[in-house]
Design an enzyme around this catalytic site. Structure first.
Site, PDB file in Angstrom:
ATOM      1  N   CYS A  69       0.844  -1.200   0.000  1.00  0.00           N
ATOM      2  CA  CYS A  69       0.000   0.000   0.000  1.00  0.00           C
ATOM      3  C   CYS A  69       0.878   1.248   0.000  1.00  0.00           C
ATOM      4  O   CYS A  69       0.479   2.300   0.512  1.00  0.00           O
ATOM      5  CB  CYS A  69      -0.914   0.011   1.221  1.00  0.00           C
ATOM      6  SG  CYS A  69      -2.152  -1.292   1.206  1.00  0.00           S
ATOM      7  N   SER A  70       2.055   1.144  -0.555  1.00  0.00           N
ATOM      8  CA  SER A  70       3.005   2.248  -0.572  1.00  0.00           C
ATOM      9  C   SER A  70       2.951   2.984  -1.904  1.00  0.00           C
ATOM     10  O   SER A  70       2.602   2.414  -2.941  1.00  0.00           O
ATOM     11  CB  SER A  70       4.424   1.725  -0.327  1.00  0.00           C
ATOM     12  OG  SER A  70       5.382   2.755  -0.476  1.00  0.00           O
TER      13      SER A  70
END
Length: 730
Positions: free
Chosen positions: A444-445
């Site tokens: 989720c970066s």
């Protein structure tokens, strides 16, 4: 932020007048409609004392450390001394929200304490300073009103002491806050925050809810019916999703989208209470659906991190409960194991096996994991693509330290390097499992250092070993629904951009290259085709006992069979010599090649038969050679032809048999042709041949023209061609 006028002490009339004038101020360039996010507390009367303590304990562990020359407020070196357990999920959520809010405004709150003269507090140890900061944030958020909490919970002495102390300084604290706003030319305290944090709060307030359907307990149609009874209306797109509405997700067929405002009502529904609908971030659903698209019917899956267990349960729901297993690593404590087993039981997930070892320490040769074909890797990441970190941390059981970075809107370079190294270590470890055929990597970066860079380094590391087939990057296996997704798919990555409708998501699929020497058995092909419903309506009949006896007899007496075949071939040669003379085409060499090829494969041909599609009409082409209608044929030729037709005619009980493909090479096909300008027959100098074009398994195919001298036969001649010209080689 508006200030309360009539709450100031009478002894401070001059301060009251100053603050009253500040309350009427307008700021020319900074006035904007700033709404409080879901983490802000409006119309608050205060928290329970246990929430203050838990929030202070969280803040103590994640507050920003400053250099010695810039330290204004001391928090001590040890943990918070008064930490308690969360009573329930609501208490946990409120504690996280209060701690995160205080963390975002840490610099502002410390300046207010110093400017007002409230700090230092001689009567309190440094370890309780965290409690002072979180309670100061709540006090200013309540506009310096007295706490009116009417809960029946027993008061905690330390909390009550800090509350009385801060309230005694409320006038000076309010004045210090006003001066801070003037210094930053800010209409409210929210305007002091960096722009990235403010945008994050706005996205968090508008972010929709995602819920996946547990199809082990309920069907999608039953969910639609139940939601309709509860007053929900299904709409086509998210833009129309307002009020009691919902829509289907475009990437995952079992994912529903709801407006954020209906969350409290949703949690009261029977669908959520009985684990038929589960709230979870969309990135996790995208990850498990990527794994599903890579699985065969009986393949096992290995999940590297357990998280909250919802991702594991979703993976189990999407797999076959009888033939597949879902392994998950890192379940170390007995309490966690019991919690997960209880969750999986209520969700009716029966094919999950918990492993106590960490993913990086588990043996790649473990006998339990030999059927694992896909590994799902959800490593710890910076989480900068998450708009609502509180929900993400609670739902996915992520580490609290994630809040420190999210409160600043960025990650320090040294910490980013540490995260990237750990991610690379886990990804290369996944590539070392010799039986595994694919790895799904998801974060989720928004940082390339955690996404593309990690994948590229892993592919070039050679972690799979010299003897194993190497990995390659595969195109996205999920539907591409917008232009940005199509653009990123050119790099063979799937990216979901951070927006008001979803958190960020990065997915890479690494698949092992197929071994060229590896052959797929007919049984595997048929099993996969049957699993996908491609063989519906096709009956596979075992060969009769007579055929089996015949095969055995042929194996025992190969000399007799060869003699019989030689007789047949001599008759075929005689027929071909007679038929090729009128055409005046010099094809002696090609015929000899055809005959030799035919003689080598006739034995297999008589044993194995494949039902092929009949050609209804011969192809019409102006360049095809012409055959006379009445071609003389000898009686012996007709007898041989009829005898072969009798042998090759399938029995009525054998409807369909899929056998080993056989290539039969035949002479040129002479097609009847009549000139549209007259009845005179012509013979074209160009000869066309036909060959069978089919799949590798040889089950399906079609006839197509070719200039080659080889011809693969169809099942049997059409009735029209048989009547006009008996072709003995068929």
């Amino acid at each position: 932020m508006p200030l309360l006028r009539n709450s100031l002490l009478s002894s401070n009339d001059s301060i009251v007048n100053d603050i009253a004038s500040l309350h009427e101020m307008t700021f020319s360039n900074e006035i904007a409609s700033t709404e409080k996010s879901s983490t802000s507390l409006t119309e608050k009367t205060g928290y329970q004392d246990s929430v203050y303590l838990n929030a202070a304990s969280i803040f103590q562990g994640i507050h920003k450390e400053k250099p010695q020359d810039k330290i204004l407020v001391k928090y001590g070196n040890g943990p918070f001394p008064l930490a308690t357990d969360f009573k329930d999920e609501r208490c946990q959520r409120l504690s996280y929200e209060l701690a995160f809010s205080a963390l975002k405004y840490q610099d502002v709150l410390e300046n207010i304490l110093i400017d007002s003269g409230t700090y230092p507090i001689e009567s309190m140890p440094d370890e309780l300073t965290s409690l002072v900061v979180v309670m100061l944030y709540d006090l200013q958020n309540r506009k310096f009103e007295a706490c009116q909490n009417t809960d029946d919970e027993e008061p905690i002495a330390e909390v009550q002491e800090v509350a009385r102390y801060l309230y005694s300084f409320k006038t000076k604290l309010a004045a210090a806050l006003a001066r801070c706003r003037i210094k930053h030319d800010a209409l409210s305290i929210e305007c002091i925050l960096p722009e990235t944090i403010r945008k994050q709060e706005q996205r968090a307030s508008a972010l929709p809810l995602f819920a996946w359907v547990n199809t082990l307990k309920v069907s999608l149609e039953e969910v639609h019916s139940a939601l309709q009874k509860e007053g929900f209306t299904r709409v086509e797109s998210l833009s129309k999703s307002d009020g009691y509405t919902y829509c289907l997700d475009t990437h995952c067929e079992d994912l529903l989208i709801f407006p954020s405002a209906v969350k409290e009502h949703l949690l009261t529904l029977e669908l959520f209470a009985h684990y038929k609908l589960l709230l979870q971030d969309k990135s996790r659903s995208l990850a498990v659906h990527s794994v599903k698209s890579l699985l065969n019917m009986d393949d096992d899956v290995l999940i590297a991190h357990v998280g909250s267990g919802l991702t594991v349960a979703h993976m189990s729901v999407l797999t076959n409960q009888e033939t597949s297993k879902v392994f998950v690593c890192g379940v170390k404590s007995a309490t966690k194991e019991a919690e997960l087993k209880n969750l999986f039981t209520q969700m009716e997930c029966k094919n999950i096996e918990l492993l106590h070892e960490d993913f990086t320490s588990i043996e790649t040769t473990d006998h339990k994991l030999q059927k694992v074909k896909v590994i799902l890797l959800l490593p710890r990441c910076s989480g900068l693509g998450v708009s609502n970190p509180i929900e993400f941390i609670i739902n996915e059981h992520e580490e609290i330290e994630l809040l420190r970075d999210l409160s600043q809107g960025s990650v320090a370079e040294d910490k980013l390097n540490v995260l990237a190294q750990q991610q690379l270590k886990e990804l290369t470890r996944a590539m070392q499992f010799s039986k595994v055929q694919a790895v799904v990597y998801c974060t989720c970066s928004t940082y390339p250092e955690e996404n593309e860079a990690v994948v590229t380094k892993a592919l070039t590391s050679g972690a799979e070993g010299g003897k194993a087939q190497p990995y390659r990057l595969c195109p996205p296996v999920l539907p591409l629904c917008c232009k940005s997704e199509i653009n990123t798919s050119a790099e063979n990555f799937f990216k979901l951009e951070l927006s008001d409708t979803s958190n960020s998501c990065f997915i890479a699929v690494l698949a092992r290259e197929r071994d060229p020497s590896e052959t797929v058995s007919v049984k595997d092909v048929l099993a996969r085709a049957a699993a996908k419903g491609l063989l519906d309506g096709i009956d596979f009949v075992k060969p009769p006992k007579k055929e089996e006896k015949k095969k055995k007899k042929q194996k025992v007496t190969p000399t007799k069979t060869a003699t019989k075949e030689a007789a047949i071939q001599s008759k075929i040669q005689e027929f071909l010599d007679r038929e090729m003379k009128p055409s005046k085409i010099d094809s002696d060499s090609s015929v000899s090649n055809i005959i030799s090829s035919t003689s080598q494969k006739t034995i297999n041909q008589t044993n194995d038969s494949t039902q092929l599609k009949k050609i209804a009409k011969p192809l019409s082409n102006s360049s095809l050679p012409v055959m006379l209608k009445n071609t003389p044929t000898s009686s012996s030729t007709q007898k041989v032809f009829e005898r072969q037709r009798t042998v090759r005619k399938p029995k009525s009980e054998e409807k369909m048999m899929v056998l080993k493909p056989v290539e039969i090479v035949l002479p040129p096909v002479m097609m009847p042709y009549f000139n549209p300008q007259g009845n005179r027959s012509q013979i074209s100098s160009n000869h066309y041949y036909y060959h069978w074009v089919g799949t590798k398994s040889g089950i399906y195919g079609s006839l197509s023209p070719s200039s080659s001298k080889k011809l693969v036969k169809s099942k049997e001649p059409s009735s029209s061609s048989t009547a006009k010209h008996a072709r003995q080689w068929l």
